[in-house]
Design a protein around this motif. Structure first.
Motif, short mmCIF file in Angstrom:
data_model
loop_
_atom_site.label_atom_id
_atom_site.label_comp_id
_atom_site.label_asym_id
_atom_site.label_seq_id
_atom_site.Cartn_x
_atom_site.Cartn_y
_atom_site.Cartn_z
N VAL A 168 -42.57 16.87 105.16
CA VAL A 168 -43.81 16.24 105.63
C VAL A 168 -43.98 16.41 107.15
O VAL A 168 -45.09 16.67 107.63
N GLY A 169 -42.89 16.29 107.91
CA GLY A 169 -42.98 16.45 109.36
C GLY A 169 -43.43 17.85 109.75
O GLY A 169 -44.19 18.05 110.71
N GLU A 170 -42.96 18.82 108.96
CA GLU A 170 -43.35 20.21 109.21
C GLU A 170 -44.83 20.40 108.93
O GLU A 170 -45.53 21.11 109.64
N ALA A 171 -45.34 19.72 107.87
CA ALA A 171 -46.77 19.80 107.54
C ALA A 171 -47.62 19.26 108.70
O ALA A 171 -48.64 19.85 109.06
N PHE A 172 -47.16 18.16 109.31
CA PHE A 172 -47.87 17.61 110.48
C PHE A 172 -47.82 18.59 111.66
O PHE A 172 -48.84 18.89 112.28
N LYS A 199 -62.23 10.37 106.19
CA LYS A 199 -62.86 10.97 104.99
C LYS A 199 -63.84 12.09 105.39
O LYS A 199 -64.64 12.54 104.57
N ALA A 200 -63.79 12.51 106.64
CA ALA A 200 -64.74 13.53 107.12
C ALA A 200 -64.57 14.86 106.39
O ALA A 200 -65.54 15.51 106.02
N PHE A 201 -63.32 15.28 106.22
CA PHE A 201 -63.04 16.57 105.58
C PHE A 201 -62.02 16.38 104.45
O PHE A 201 -60.84 16.15 104.73
N PRO A 202 -62.47 16.48 103.20
CA PRO A 202 -61.51 16.30 102.11
C PRO A 202 -60.62 17.53 101.92
O PRO A 202 -61.12 18.65 101.79
N PHE A 203 -59.30 17.32 101.93
CA PHE A 203 -58.35 18.41 101.67
C PHE A 203 -57.73 18.22 100.30
O PHE A 203 -57.55 17.08 99.85
N PRO A 204 -57.39 19.32 99.63
CA PRO A 204 -56.84 19.19 98.27
C PRO A 204 -55.44 18.58 98.24
O PRO A 204 -54.64 18.77 99.16
N ARG A 205 -55.16 17.82 97.16
CA ARG A 205 -53.81 17.27 96.95
C ARG A 205 -53.02 18.23 96.06
O ARG A 205 -53.54 18.65 95.03
N PRO A 206 -51.81 18.59 96.43
CA PRO A 206 -51.04 19.49 95.57
C PRO A 206 -50.65 18.81 94.25
O PRO A 206 -50.37 17.62 94.23
N LYS A 207 -50.72 19.57 93.16
CA LYS A 207 -50.34 19.02 91.85
C LYS A 207 -48.86 19.33 91.62
O LYS A 207 -48.50 20.46 91.33
N LEU A 211 -41.87 12.98 90.69
CA LEU A 211 -41.84 12.37 92.03
C LEU A 211 -41.53 13.38 93.13
O LEU A 211 -41.19 13.01 94.25
N ASN A 212 -41.64 14.67 92.82
CA ASN A 212 -41.42 15.70 93.83
C ASN A 212 -42.66 15.91 94.70
O ASN A 212 -43.76 15.49 94.34
N PHE A 213 -42.45 16.55 95.83
CA PHE A 213 -43.53 16.81 96.79
C PHE A 213 -43.67 18.31 97.04
O PHE A 213 -42.72 19.07 96.84
N SER A 214 -44.86 18.70 97.52
CA SER A 214 -45.06 20.06 98.02
C SER A 214 -46.11 19.99 99.11
O SER A 214 -47.15 19.34 98.94
N PHE A 215 -45.83 20.61 100.24
CA PHE A 215 -46.78 20.57 101.36
C PHE A 215 -47.25 21.96 101.80
O PHE A 215 -48.12 22.08 102.66
N SER A 216 -46.68 23.03 101.22
CA SER A 216 -47.04 24.38 101.69
C SER A 216 -48.50 24.70 101.36
O SER A 216 -49.21 25.30 102.16
N GLY A 217 -48.96 24.28 100.16
CA GLY A 217 -50.34 24.55 99.77
C GLY A 217 -51.34 23.82 100.66
O GLY A 217 -52.39 24.36 101.01
N LEU A 218 -51.00 22.60 101.03
CA LEU A 218 -51.87 21.81 101.90
C LEU A 218 -52.01 22.49 103.26
O LEU A 218 -53.12 22.62 103.80
N ARG A 241 -62.23 17.45 116.61
CA ARG A 241 -60.77 17.26 116.63
C ARG A 241 -60.31 15.94 116.01
O ARG A 241 -59.41 15.91 115.17
N ASP A 242 -60.92 14.82 116.41
CA ASP A 242 -60.47 13.51 115.92
C ASP A 242 -60.65 13.38 114.42
O ASP A 242 -59.78 12.87 113.72
N ASP A 243 -61.81 13.87 113.92
CA ASP A 243 -62.08 13.80 112.47
C ASP A 243 -61.12 14.69 111.68
O ASP A 243 -60.67 14.31 110.60
N ILE A 244 -60.82 15.88 112.21
CA ILE A 244 -59.89 16.79 111.51
C ILE A 244 -58.50 16.12 111.43
O ILE A 244 -57.88 16.09 110.36
N CYS A 245 -58.04 15.59 112.57
CA CYS A 245 -56.72 14.94 112.60
C CYS A 245 -56.67 13.74 111.66
O CYS A 245 -55.69 13.55 110.93
N ALA A 246 -57.73 12.94 111.66
CA ALA A 246 -57.78 11.75 110.79
C ALA A 246 -57.75 12.17 109.32
O ALA A 246 -57.09 11.53 108.50
N SER A 247 -58.45 13.26 108.99
CA SER A 247 -58.51 13.73 107.60
C SER A 247 -57.16 14.29 107.14
O SER A 247 -56.74 14.06 106.00
N ILE A 248 -56.49 15.02 108.04
CA ILE A 248 -55.16 15.56 107.71
C ILE A 248 -54.18 14.40 107.48
O ILE A 248 -53.45 14.37 106.49
#
Length: 342
Positions: A168-172, A199-207, A211-218, A241-248
């Motif tokens: 997750v830290g790498e995704a940030f 909620k300015a820019f909706p990004f997809p949630r990985p399927k 209980l595993n995670f994946s952040f590469s697709g995001l 910038r602020d809206d993009i960061c808030a959405s991420i």
């Protein structure tokens, strides 16, 4: 020195921070961290440069930790060190130093799993610090790790889920890099997100199953989104910038909380302890506060200095292992991949 006082010198060198701490039983006497600035110009940790910097830092850092604790090395009961997981070159520096010093002082050597230490950091005795009771769920979120662990006892832990690719830290940090922000960019995304619309820019949630995670697709979807928008408007990042960061941030926190809610449902355990550098993020802290109110969870967040990589968390595991005489011999080697409970 009183007979019941156990003094542990702890060494942490799994990534790019060289740290040494002294604990007397569960109390931290010192916790010194030397952060390596050299990686900023490369936009990420360079393993070869990290191990060289550890070699330069380790002696002064250990010296400082002993001086701040007002302890002579002859008073030490044992030396605890991070065996893994982490960067091999970095781990080798700490492992070699700990082995040599323990041999020279003729005291026990204690190996520590870095991930276990993030979880057990909650048991360092501090004023106003509430410690979780067993069993509890631990979510460790950092630049290198994302895990949900069911903690039954100090040394009985089951990994329920973990990242299948990026942490997750790498995704940030990578998202921040895409936006042209300096490294480490995670804290900057958090800062700018405060003024943005999540909620300015909706990004997809990985399927991802269970209980595993994946952040590469995001990360990829954020990259393509930014490329497309800046092609149409070269000032898109600057203007939004602020809206993009808030959405991420909103998307990442939502992914983490969705999995955590699933883990609570699966186990019936409502005590949640978080650790790792990303637990400093205001979005995740707010989401956990809301879960306390709305879902009846009890959440535990350690002091910020115990969230990021530090030797005090290695020291608390060292103390708990010392009590059970879980010592290591001089044949021990560093382990880049080191699973909890192995």
């Amino acid at each position: 020195m009183e007979n019941n006082s156990i003094y542990i010198l702890a060494i942490e060198s799994s990534c790019d921070d060289t740290s040494a701490a002294v604990l007397c039983n569960k109390t931290r006497l010192s916790n010194v961290v030397a952060t390596q600035k050299i990686h900023e110009e490369y936009g990420g940790v360079v393993p070869e440069l990290a191990s060289r910097a550890h070699q330069q830092n380790i002696v002064p850092v250990v010296h400082q930790a002993l001086a701040k604790a007002n302890i002579d090395k002859k008073e030490l009961s044992a030396i605890a060190f991070t065996r893994g997981p982490g960067l091999m070159g970095s781990l080798l520096v700490g492992t070699s130093f700990a082995k040599s010093l323990a041999m020279g002082l003729n005291i026990p050597l204690i190996e520590v799993n870095h991930m276990q230490a993030h979880i057990l950091a909650h048991f360092i005795e501090e004023e106003n610090n509430k410690t979780p009771t067993f069993p509890f769920l631990a979510m460790t979120i950092s630049g290198g790790h994302t895990q949900i662990v069911l903690v039954k006892d100090y040394f009985k832990m089951d990994i329920l889920g973990q990242t299948l690719d990026d942490a997750v830290g790498e995704a940030f940090d990578k998202s921040a890099k895409i936006l042209g922000l300096p490294y480490p960019g995670g804290p900057l995304i958090d800062k700018y997100a405060q003024s943005g619309n999540p909620k300015a820019f909706p990004f997809p949630r990985p399927k991802v199953d269970d209980l595993n995670f994946s952040f590469s697709g995001l990360k990829t979807s954020i990259l393509y989104f930014i490329q497309k928008q800046t092609k149409e408007n070269p000032n898109f990042i600057e203007e939004n910038r602020d809206d993009i960061c808030a959405s991420i941030q909103y998307t990442i926190v939502d992914i983490l909380m969705t999995k955590l809610k699933k883990a609570v449902k699966k186990t019936g355990v409502k005590r949640i302890a978080i650790g790792g550098g990303v637990s400093a993020n205001s979005g995740i802290r707010k989401a956990l506060e809301n879960a306390e109110k709305d879902l009846g969870w009890t959440t535990y967040i350690p002091k910020f200095e115990y969230c990021t990589d530090n030797a005090a968390m290695i020291g608390i595991v060292g103390y708990l292992k010392y009590k059970e005489e879980k010592f290591t011999d001089q044949s021990v080697t560093a382990k880049a991949r080191y699973v909890i409970n192995t």
